[in-house]
Write a protein that holds these residues in place. Structure first.
Motif, mmCIF file in Angstrom:
data_model
loop_
_atom_site.group_PDB
_atom_site.id
_atom_site.type_symbol
_atom_site.label_atom_id
_atom_site.label_comp_id
_atom_site.label_asym_id
_atom_site.label_seq_id
_atom_site.Cartn_x
_atom_site.Cartn_y
_atom_site.Cartn_z
ATOM 1 N N ALA A 1 0.842 -1.197 0.000
ATOM 2 C CA ALA A 1 0.000 0.000 0.000
ATOM 3 C C ALA A 1 0.874 1.242 0.000
ATOM 4 O O ALA A 1 0.598 2.225 -0.715
ATOM 5 C CB ALA A 1 -0.900 -0.015 1.233
ATOM 6 N N GLU A 2 1.960 1.160 0.805
ATOM 7 C CA GLU A 2 2.859 2.301 0.899
ATOM 8 C C GLU A 2 3.491 2.595 -0.467
ATOM 9 O O GLU A 2 3.544 3.749 -0.912
ATOM 10 C CB GLU A 2 3.954 1.991 1.909
ATOM 11 C CG GLU A 2 4.458 3.218 2.637
ATOM 12 C CD GLU A 2 5.276 2.814 3.848
ATOM 13 O OE1 GLU A 2 6.311 3.431 4.093
ATOM 14 O OE2 GLU A 2 4.879 1.832 4.525
ATOM 15 N N ARG A 3 3.944 1.503 -1.079
ATOM 16 C CA ARG A 3 4.567 1.653 -2.384
ATOM 17 C C ARG A 3 3.593 2.301 -3.358
ATOM 18 O O ARG A 3 3.913 3.255 -4.055
ATOM 19 C CB ARG A 3 4.979 0.280 -2.902
ATOM 20 C CG ARG A 3 5.920 0.334 -4.064
ATOM 21 C CD ARG A 3 6.032 -1.018 -4.699
ATOM 22 N NE ARG A 3 4.766 -1.405 -5.314
ATOM 23 C CZ ARG A 3 4.580 -2.585 -5.902
ATOM 24 N NH1 ARG A 3 5.532 -3.495 -5.909
ATOM 25 N NH2 ARG A 3 3.429 -2.864 -6.469
ATOM 26 N N GLU A 4 2.374 1.767 -3.266
ATOM 27 C CA GLU A 4 1.324 2.285 -4.149
ATOM 28 C C GLU A 4 1.134 3.790 -3.915
ATOM 29 O O GLU A 4 1.072 4.594 -4.855
ATOM 30 C CB GLU A 4 0.036 1.522 -3.833
ATOM 31 C CG GLU A 4 -0.912 1.412 -4.966
ATOM 32 C CD GLU A 4 -0.433 0.402 -6.009
ATOM 33 O OE1 GLU A 4 -1.092 0.334 -7.028
ATOM 34 O OE2 GLU A 4 0.604 -0.289 -5.815
ATOM 35 N N ALA A 5 1.053 4.123 -2.600
ATOM 36 C CA ALA A 5 0.832 5.519 -2.246
ATOM 37 C C ALA A 5 1.981 6.383 -2.751
ATOM 38 O O ALA A 5 1.755 7.475 -3.322
ATOM 39 C CB ALA A 5 0.708 5.637 -0.732
ATOM 40 N N ALA B 1 4.133 10.354 -6.356
ATOM 41 C CA ALA B 1 5.155 10.740 -7.331
ATOM 42 C C ALA B 1 4.503 11.136 -8.650
ATOM 43 O O ALA B 1 4.859 12.153 -9.269
ATOM 44 C CB ALA B 1 6.114 9.584 -7.551
ATOM 45 N N ARG B 2 3.526 10.332 -9.018
ATOM 46 C CA ARG B 2 2.842 10.610 -10.276
ATOM 47 C C ARG B 2 2.151 11.968 -10.209
ATOM 48 O O ARG B 2 2.195 12.764 -11.130
ATOM 49 C CB ARG B 2 1.834 9.493 -10.549
ATOM 50 C CG ARG B 2 1.642 9.230 -12.041
ATOM 51 C CD ARG B 2 0.757 8.026 -12.259
ATOM 52 N NE ARG B 2 1.452 6.797 -11.956
ATOM 53 C CZ ARG B 2 0.895 5.773 -11.296
ATOM 54 N NH1 ARG B 2 -0.337 5.860 -10.857
ATOM 55 N NH2 ARG B 2 1.576 4.689 -11.083
#
Lengths: 63, 360, 166
Positions: free
Chosen positions: C76-80, C85-86
């Motif tokens: 989830a963190e990575r996703e966030a 970043a995007r």
């Protein structure tokens, strides 16, 4: 041992036999219907049979 | 004793050999069923008519104005009169009677001897057999107990066979009938009585054929122990039930009339329970032995190519059934004992009981 | 009944009771007690072992659940992070676009204004030159016209004739 006495004892034994036979038969029916209650049915059957048997013995030994 | 009568019968009825054989078999069976004062394995008749017995004599202990101990060989299998300290004793139908020097036995009109019977505490064949069974059980079960401690709780050898039986008695006889809380104190008695009856029943079926459990004194003793344990461990509720079966459901003036009939019936039930126990075991074993021995006797009566094998097969089938009966009777005795203990040690929850009685 | 009583032997009863009592006592003490205790101990051991296994299983499940949770959280963190970043990228790009656009617009406007003023200046200059030129031309033409007398008279007469009509 007189003859009428023995005949009486014989009659009692016939009665006891029928009685125990019926108990056994009904127990079989009950077990077939509810195999999971096997233990309880068996205990009840033995008690009933034992009580009737007592009468049979009493008759036999009264002769 | 059977042989003495047989001897006299033979003298009288040599011409009627058929009837003679039947009588002999009948006498033999009756002799077999009874306790005996010597341990005879088998007997045969020599060419000259002399009886030979293979076995050994047992001590006779009598209480007749003082203790009298002598060997049963003095009776010569009932053929002679034993003289001890000036008293004469004669063995007649496996019972010891006090007689005069000539061994005369007086009969009443029903052909029962009227002679005095001294108190007989002899070590008879059955007592020897009980002793042997007791030793066997002690050896078997103490070694089983030891194998547990030696082998980290896992039985070895014969224990592998007996452990499941012990567990069966605990889990299927004691626990459901007596209850989870109280079954423990009855376990030793139930186990002992089960194995004792079973082993003796089985021993009765061996060729030695010593009919111990088919003896009224033995079964009486076993049943009276069940009776005593039942009543001595009976709880307050149990005795309340005996003397006050209706409880609070009736006022006292209503109960008096009923109780005149009800209480004696309840008390009679106390006696009838162990009585049926003792008679059941006795009659079953006795009947089994009679049937089995009669069938074996039939072989000698038929003496034909058809009859003898047939009665042999029948005897074989019956002995298989008897092995089952031996186990079954031990089981029933134990089971009913457990049941009676369960009745006696039951503790009702009073409120619950009261409700149950109200709903009747 | 009579037969039974006749068969009953007090001696046998006595021995049976005695021996059985003795047997019961000895077996109780030396056989049944140890056997039942051993069996009970074994059963308790089995029960304990089963309970322990159950506990271990539960713990194991907890551990797996924990790691699962951690993994999920990490994911989830990575996703966030990626999302963030995007977003940052998008804003940067859009900001830059905006800036470029406004800047461009500004430059264009300035250029337009400069062009306009240049144009005006040029037009004004041209006007002046045209005016001077036309005045000079007009001077030369007039000088030419009025060099002889007849032509002057003819012009005045033409002009006077137009006024007469009025």
């Amino acid at each position: 041992m007189e003859i009428p006495l023995m005949v009486g004892a014989g009659l009692v034994v016939i009665g006891v036999g029928i009685g125990i036979g019926k108990i056994g038969g009904s127990a079989m029916d009950a077990i077939a219907r509810q195999p999971e209650a096997y233990g309880k049915i068996q205990t009840a059957m033995l008690i009933a049979a034992a009580l009737i048997e007592g009468i049979g013995f009493a008759a036999l030994f009264a002769v | 004793m059977g042989f003495t009568s047989y001897a006299s019968d033979k003298e009288n009825a040599t011409e009627e050999s058929g009837k003679d054989l039947k009588t002999e078999i009948k006498e033999y069976i009756q002799h077999h069923l009874q306790d005996s004062h010597d341990f005879s394995l088998f007997s045969y008749t020599k060419e000259n008519g002399e009886h030979k017995y293979v076995g050994f004599p047992l001590p006779i202990i009598l209480w007749d104005n003082g203790l009298k101990v002598f060997s049963s060989s003095k009776f010569h299998h009932g053929e002679e009169i034993a003289e001890v300290d000036g008293n004469h004793y004669k063995l007649y139908h496996s019972k010891i009677y006090k007689t005069d020097a000539h061994g005369a036995i007086n009969y009443d009109e029903e052909h029962h001897p009227t002679n005095a019977k001294p108190l007989d505490f002899s070590i008879t064949k059955n007592v020897v057999m009980i002793f042997i069974t007791g030793l066997l059980m002690l050896w078997l079960f103490t070694s089983l107990a030891k194998s547990y401690s030696k082998n980290n709780g896992v039985p070895t050898g014969a224990g592998r066979f007996f452990e499941p039986i012990v567990l069966y008695i605990r889990d299927d006889i004691a626990r459901p009938n007596i209850g989870e809380k109280r079954y423990k104190k009855y376990m030793p008695f139930l186990l002992t009585i089960f194995f004792f009856i079973w082993f003796l029943n089985i021993f009765g079926l061996t060729p030695l054929g010593i009919n111990v459990t088919g003896n009224i004194a033995i079964t009486f003793s076993l049943a009276i122990m069940t009776f005593l344990i039942t009543n001595f461990t009976g709880t307050k509720d149990y005795w309340m039930h005996q003397f006050d079966p209706l409880g609070k459901s009736l006022p006292w003036y209503g109960k008096i009339l009923l109780y005149i009939i009800l209480v004696p019936i309840e008390l009679l039930g106390l006696i009838i329970k162990p009585f049926s126990l003792l008679i059941r075991l006795y009659a079953n074993m006795q009947a089994g032995h009679i049937v089995l021995m009669s069938l074996i006797g039939l072989m000698f009566i038929f003496k034909s190519w058809l009859g003898s094998p047939l009665s042999f097969l029948l005897a074989f089938a019956i002995s298989l059934i008897e092995i089952l009966v031996a186990l079954l009777q031990a089981y029933i005795f134990t089971m009913l004992s457990a049941l009676y203990f369960g009745f006696a040690s039951e503790e009702h929850e009073h409120e619950h009981e009261h409700e149950a009685e109200l709903s009747h | 009944m009579e037969k039974l009583l006749n068969e009953f032997s007090i001696g046998l009863f006595f021995w049976q009771t005695l021996l059985f009592g003795l047997l019961l006592f000895l077996l109780w003490k030396f056989a049944w007690k140890p056997i039942l205790n051993a069996v009970n101990d074994r059963e308790d051991g089995i029960k304990d072992a089963l309970a322990a296994a159950e506990n271990a299983k539960k713990e194991m499940q907890n551990v797996t659940a924990d790691s699962e949770k951690l993994l999920k959280e990490a994911r989830a963190e990575r996703e966030a992070l990626l999302k963030e970043a995007r977003e940052i990228k998008n804003t940067i790009v859009s900001d830059a676009k905006e800036l470029a656009k406004t800047e461009g617009d500004k430059i264009i406007k300035q250029a337009q204004a400069a062009i306009e003023s240049e144009k005006k200046a040029a037009v004004a200059d041209i006007k002046n030159q045209v005016a001077n030129l036309s005045v000079e031309i007009a001077e030369k033409v007039i000088k030419e016209e009025l060099s002889d007398k007849s032509k002057q008279l003819k012009l005045v007469e033409g002009m006077l004739g137009d006024i007469k009509l009025n």
